[in-house]
Design a protein around this motif. Sequence first.
Motif, PDB file in Angstrom:
ATOM      1  N   PHE A 174       0.880  -1.133   0.038  1.00  0.00           N
ATOM      2  CA  PHE A 174      -0.255  -0.041   0.042  1.00  0.00           C
ATOM      3  C   PHE A 174       0.860   1.199  -0.025  1.00  0.00           C
ATOM      4  N   TYR A 175       1.896   1.093   0.648  1.00  0.00           N
ATOM      5  CA  TYR A 175       2.857   2.346   0.548  1.00  0.00           C
ATOM      6  C   TYR A 175       3.270   2.530  -0.892  1.00  0.00           C
ATOM      7  N   LEU A 176       3.726   1.585  -1.502  1.00  0.00           N
ATOM      8  CA  LEU A 176       4.113   1.499  -2.786  1.00  0.00           C
ATOM      9  C   LEU A 176       3.079   1.913  -3.846  1.00  0.00           C
ATOM     10  N   ARG A 177       1.766   1.723  -3.578  1.00  0.00           N
ATOM     11  CA  ARG A 177       0.713   2.264  -4.578  1.00  0.00           C
ATOM     12  C   ARG A 177       0.742   3.763  -4.094  1.00  0.00           C
ATOM     13  N   SER A 178       0.858   4.273  -3.081  1.00  0.00           N
ATOM     14  CA  SER A 178       1.078   5.744  -2.727  1.00  0.00           C
ATOM     15  C   SER A 178       2.076   6.177  -3.437  1.00  0.00           C
ATOM     16  N   GLU A 179       3.252   5.592  -3.715  1.00  0.00           N
ATOM     17  CA  GLU A 179       4.242   6.242  -4.463  1.00  0.00           C
ATOM     18  C   GLU A 179       3.829   6.167  -5.829  1.00  0.00           C
ATOM     19  N   ALA A 180       3.382   5.401  -6.514  1.00  0.00           N
ATOM     20  CA  ALA A 180       2.934   5.306  -7.731  1.00  0.00           C
ATOM     21  C   ALA A 180       2.061   6.376  -8.229  1.00  0.00           C
ATOM     22  N   LEU A 181       1.004   6.736  -7.319  1.00  0.00           N
ATOM     23  CA  LEU A 181       0.303   8.111  -7.584  1.00  0.00           C
ATOM     24  C   LEU A 181       1.106   9.267  -7.533  1.00  0.00           C
ATOM     25  N   TYR A 182       2.028   9.256  -6.548  1.00  0.00           N
ATOM     26  CA  TYR A 182       2.603  10.483  -6.417  1.00  0.00           C
ATOM     27  C   TYR A 182       3.453  10.621  -7.705  1.00  0.00           C
ATOM     28  N   LYS A 183       4.206   9.751  -8.251  1.00  0.00           N
ATOM     29  CA  LYS A 183       5.051   9.639  -9.199  1.00  0.00           C
ATOM     30  C   LYS A 183       4.153  10.174 -10.446  1.00  0.00           C
ATOM     31  N   GLU A 184       2.936   9.745 -10.436  1.00  0.00           N
ATOM     32  CA  GLU A 184       2.381  10.418 -11.718  1.00  0.00           C
ATOM     33  C   GLU A 184       2.078  11.920 -11.655  1.00  0.00           C
ATOM     34  N   ASP A 185       1.891  12.501 -10.443  1.00  0.00           N
ATOM     35  CA  ASP A 185       1.894  13.954 -10.367  1.00  0.00           C
ATOM     36  C   ASP A 185       2.187  14.517  -8.903  1.00  0.00           C
ATOM     37  N   PRO A 186       3.565  14.589  -8.921  1.00  0.00           N
ATOM     38  CA  PRO A 186       4.103  15.158  -7.516  1.00  0.00           C
ATOM     39  C   PRO A 186       3.432  16.442  -6.758  1.00  0.00           C
ATOM     40  N   THR A 187       2.970  17.132  -7.594  1.00  0.00           N
ATOM     41  CA  THR A 187       2.261  18.404  -7.197  1.00  0.00           C
ATOM     42  C   THR A 187       0.856  18.305  -6.366  1.00  0.00           C
ATOM     43  N   ILE A 188       0.291  17.097  -6.330  1.00  0.00           N
ATOM     44  CA  ILE A 188      -0.892  16.846  -5.843  1.00  0.00           C
ATOM     45  C   ILE A 188      -1.044  16.620  -4.215  1.00  0.00           C
ATOM     46  N   ILE A 189       0.304  16.788  -3.929  1.00  0.00           N
ATOM     47  CA  ILE A 189       0.278  16.635  -2.343  1.00  0.00           C
ATOM     48  C   ILE A 189       1.309  17.705  -1.473  1.00  0.00           C
ATOM     49  N   ASN A 190       0.893  18.096  -0.508  1.00  0.00           N
ATOM     50  CA  ASN A 190       1.869  19.242   0.260  1.00  0.00           C
ATOM     51  C   ASN A 190       3.094  18.712   0.599  1.00  0.00           C
ATOM     52  N   TYR A 191       3.915  19.850   1.139  1.00  0.00           N
ATOM     53  CA  TYR A 191       5.293  19.301   1.598  1.00  0.00           C
ATOM     54  C   TYR A 191       5.284  18.130   2.626  1.00  0.00           C
ATOM     55  N   ARG A 192       4.559  18.413   3.812  1.00  0.00           N
ATOM     56  CA  ARG A 192       4.578  17.419   4.852  1.00  0.00           C
ATOM     57  C   ARG A 192       4.127  15.910   4.500  1.00  0.00           C
ATOM     58  N   THR A 193       2.914  16.058   3.581  1.00  0.00           N
ATOM     59  CA  THR A 193       2.468  14.863   2.950  1.00  0.00           C
ATOM     60  C   THR A 193       3.594  14.176   2.253  1.00  0.00           C
ATOM     61  N   ARG A 194       4.080  14.878   1.470  1.00  0.00           N
ATOM     62  CA  ARG A 194       5.452  14.288   0.834  1.00  0.00           C
ATOM     63  C   ARG A 194       6.368  13.688   1.473  1.00  0.00           C
ATOM     64  N   ILE A 195       6.837  14.295   2.594  1.00  0.00           N
ATOM     65  CA  ILE A 195       8.125  13.887   3.512  1.00  0.00           C
ATOM     66  C   ILE A 195       7.559  12.331   4.132  1.00  0.00           C
ATOM     67  N   ARG A 196       6.064  12.502   4.557  1.00  0.00           N
ATOM     68  CA  ARG A 196       5.738  11.324   5.107  1.00  0.00           C
ATOM     69  C   ARG A 196       5.385  10.208   4.272  1.00  0.00           C
ATOM     70  N   LEU A 197       5.047  10.521   3.101  1.00  0.00           N
ATOM     71  CA  LEU A 197       5.004   9.546   2.206  1.00  0.00           C
ATOM     72  C   LEU A 197       6.350   8.816   1.765  1.00  0.00           C
ATOM     73  N   VAL A 198       7.279   9.690   1.730  1.00  0.00           N
ATOM     74  CA  VAL A 198       8.515   9.008   1.457  1.00  0.00           C
ATOM     75  C   VAL A 198       9.221   8.088   2.670  1.00  0.00           C
ATOM     76  N   TYR A 199       8.758   8.588   3.849  1.00  0.00           N
ATOM     77  CA  TYR A 199       9.045   7.907   5.132  1.00  0.00           C
ATOM     78  C   TYR A 199       8.515   6.298   4.820  1.00  0.00           C
ATOM     79  N   TYR A 200       7.385   6.358   4.628  1.00  0.00           N
ATOM     80  CA  TYR A 200       6.545   5.219   4.652  1.00  0.00           C
ATOM     81  C   TYR A 200       6.755   4.289   3.425  1.00  0.00           C
ATOM     82  N   ILE A 201       7.129   5.100   2.325  1.00  0.00           N
ATOM     83  CA  ILE A 201       7.847   4.502   1.187  1.00  0.00           C
ATOM     84  C   ILE A 201       9.114   3.460   1.483  1.00  0.00           C
ATOM     85  N   ILE A 202       9.901   4.368   2.279  1.00  0.00           N
ATOM     86  CA  ILE A 202      10.976   3.485   2.775  1.00  0.00           C
ATOM     87  C   ILE A 202      10.783   2.300   3.546  1.00  0.00           C
TER      88      ILE A 202
END
Length: 246
Positions: A174-202
């Motif tokens: 599920f973390y990697l599904r988040s990553e896939a959506l983020y890669k489609e359009d990195p502008t759709i989430i804010n700074y904090r969500t981006r950092i939190r997303l990367v943490y969970y991608i790791i």
Amino acid sequence: MQINWSIVSERRQEYNFSQEVLARKAGVSKSFISRLENDRDNKQKFNFLSTLKVMNVLDLQLEDLVTYVSMRSNMSILDNLDKIREQGNLNLIDKTLNELSIAEWRHSLKYSVYYDWHKALWCIHQEDYIAASVHIDKALERLERIDSMNNIKINIYIAKGYIEQLKGEDGGAFYLRSEALYKEDPTIINYRTRIRLVYYIIKGYVIQEEYDKATWTGRMIMKFLNDNQSIYMKKEIENLLKEIDE
């Protein structure tokens, strides 16, 4: 009591249905859909069974149509939930959710998703991971019917992965599904969500035993944080990288 048919149009657009598509799915005519959506003064009479078919396709209840008018004054409640979530004040979620009735929360797709998403977070706060899983699955089920709201989907996938981990399951996918959506359009989430997303991608990479990817991703985000003199989640990411090295 006034019926506000405009919710039919709004829900249809949330589901990315044209009038033709909705009519076909409901088994009614396009003109019937058009008349429903444009009856702003409740002057027309509609066939009950046909109306029920449309409501069923759009996941609408009768109370949704009646209570929708009162929701206009409550638009800020979603912003409040965003702030509560971002600041980690999960103890305030239940009180905020109780400001509206269940019928009011179910008035639109976005409100329904927000309700189940934050109800899941509240259940996590209460350490009731089974209930959390039920609510996050409801939110996912609603979102996966449509091709929009990817910014919310990213957060829901993160929450789903985290809940699976709390249950002792593998939430990495599920973390990697988040990553896939983020890669489609990195502008759709804010700074904090981006950092939190990367943490969970790791974390997702670690669960999948892809340690090289986890380390590389961790180093990239640490460089980003250092370059921007940011400390948001820096310690959590550092600790995660230490665990990988060990």
